[in-house]
Design a protein around this motif. Structure first.
Motif, PDB file in Angstrom:
ATOM      1  N   VAL A  98      75.757  23.107 -32.741  1.00  0.00           N
ATOM      2  CA  VAL A  98      76.665  24.082 -33.338  1.00  0.00           C
ATOM      3  C   VAL A  98      76.069  24.554 -34.654  1.00  0.00           C
ATOM      4  N   ALA A  99      76.025  25.884 -34.815  1.00  0.00           N
ATOM      5  CA  ALA A  99      75.566  26.495 -36.058  1.00  0.00           C
ATOM      6  C   ALA A  99      76.718  27.289 -36.659  1.00  0.00           C
ATOM      7  N   LEU A 100      76.686  27.454 -37.966  1.00  0.00           N
ATOM      8  CA  LEU A 100      77.792  28.091 -38.673  1.00  0.00           C
ATOM      9  C   LEU A 100      77.301  29.255 -39.525  1.00  0.00           C
ATOM     10  N   LEU A 101      77.935  30.410 -39.334  1.00  0.00           N
ATOM     11  CA  LEU A 101      77.696  31.620 -40.115  1.00  0.00           C
ATOM     12  C   LEU A 101      78.999  31.931 -40.832  1.00  0.00           C
TER      13      LEU A 101
ATOM     14  N   ASP B 197      72.398  21.934 -39.901  1.00  0.00           N
ATOM     15  CA  ASP B 197      72.715  21.895 -41.331  1.00  0.00           C
ATOM     16  C   ASP B 197      72.422  23.196 -42.076  1.00  0.00           C
ATOM     17  N   ASP B 198      71.668  24.085 -41.482  1.00  0.00           N
ATOM     18  CA  ASP B 198      71.331  25.356 -42.124  1.00  0.00           C
ATOM     19  C   ASP B 198      72.485  26.350 -41.959  1.00  0.00           C
ATOM     20  N   VAL B 199      73.532  26.182 -42.782  1.00  0.00           N
ATOM     21  CA  VAL B 199      74.689  27.089 -42.740  1.00  0.00           C
ATOM     22  C   VAL B 199      74.281  28.398 -43.401  1.00  0.00           C
TER      23      VAL B 199
ATOM     24  N   TRP C 218      67.490  34.007 -38.894  1.00  0.00           N
ATOM     25  CA  TRP C 218      68.204  32.723 -38.985  1.00  0.00           C
ATOM     26  C   TRP C 218      68.464  32.152 -37.589  1.00  0.00           C
ATOM     27  N   VAL C 219      68.943  33.004 -36.668  1.00  0.00           N
ATOM     28  CA  VAL C 219      69.235  32.543 -35.304  1.00  0.00           C
ATOM     29  C   VAL C 219      67.936  32.144 -34.593  1.00  0.00           C
ATOM     30  N   HIS C 220      66.885  32.926 -34.743  1.00  0.00           N
ATOM     31  CA  HIS C 220      65.598  32.578 -34.121  1.00  0.00           C
ATOM     32  C   HIS C 220      65.104  31.216 -34.619  1.00  0.00           C
ATOM     33  N   ASN C 221      65.239  30.953 -35.908  1.00  0.00           N
ATOM     34  CA  ASN C 221      64.820  29.679 -36.467  1.00  0.00           C
ATOM     35  C   ASN C 221      65.584  28.531 -35.815  1.00  0.00           C
ATOM     36  N   ILE C 222      66.889  28.694 -35.651  1.00  0.00           N
ATOM     37  CA  ILE C 222      67.711  27.655 -35.012  1.00  0.00           C
ATOM     38  C   ILE C 222      67.275  27.442 -33.561  1.00  0.00           C
ATOM     39  N   VAL C 223      67.144  28.535 -32.819  1.00  0.00           N
ATOM     40  CA  VAL C 223      66.764  28.447 -31.409  1.00  0.00           C
ATOM     41  C   VAL C 223      65.392  27.778 -31.268  1.00  0.00           C
TER      42      VAL C 223
END
Length: 143
Positions: free
Chosen positions: A79-82, A106-108, A134-139
């Motif tokens: 789960v990621a948070l924006l 943890d990268d909110v 940001w999303v690419h980094n998470i993926v």
């Protein structure tokens, strides 16, 4: 880069839906329920990544808080948070999601959408590039 991902948002700002559509197009999310509001029409189930995008300040309202507390590893592995709002809201939602046992990214990401609800849904190129990076980094980090 096929990843079972959903983008769920809790906001009455049209720009948040524009952000959701941008993520859907960028990652070629074909599922009809790839983007939805919180609470979603269809429950999360075996999602590799769920991005929660919320607008607000301070304490999350009960609907949002309860939804976050219901997420678990069976529903969402990551789960990621924006957050379009303050750090207090981000901290409360982070705390709620971490209680569920799912992997919280943890990268909110904090953004400032501004403007009136339902108006100004256009993203600038810089805003879009920043959020998609940001999303690419998470993926990339969960694959």
């Amino acid at each position: 880069m096929a990843l079972k991902m959903r983008f769920l948002y809790y906001s009455n700002k049209s720009k948040m839906k524009t952000i959701a559509e941008s993520v859907k197009n960028e990652f070629d999310l074909a599922a009809a329920n790839a983007i939805d509001v919180i609470p979603p029409a269809y429950s999360c189930e075996n999602e590799r990544l769920v991005i929660l995008a919320v607008s607000g300040k301070g304490e999350p309202n009960d609907i949002l808080r309860r939804f976050c507390l219901e997420l678990n590893k069976k529903k969402a592995q990551n789960v990621a948070l924006l957050v379009d709002g303050d750090e207090k809201l981000g901290a409360k939602l982070t705390e709620a999601v971490k209680q569920t046992g799912t992997n919280f990214i943890d990268d909110v990401k904090y953004i400032k959408i501004g403007g009136l609800p339902f108006f100004g849904g256009k993203l600038t190129d810089d805003e879009k590039a920043d959020i998609l990076a940001w999303v690419h980094n998470i993926v990339n980090n969960i694959q």
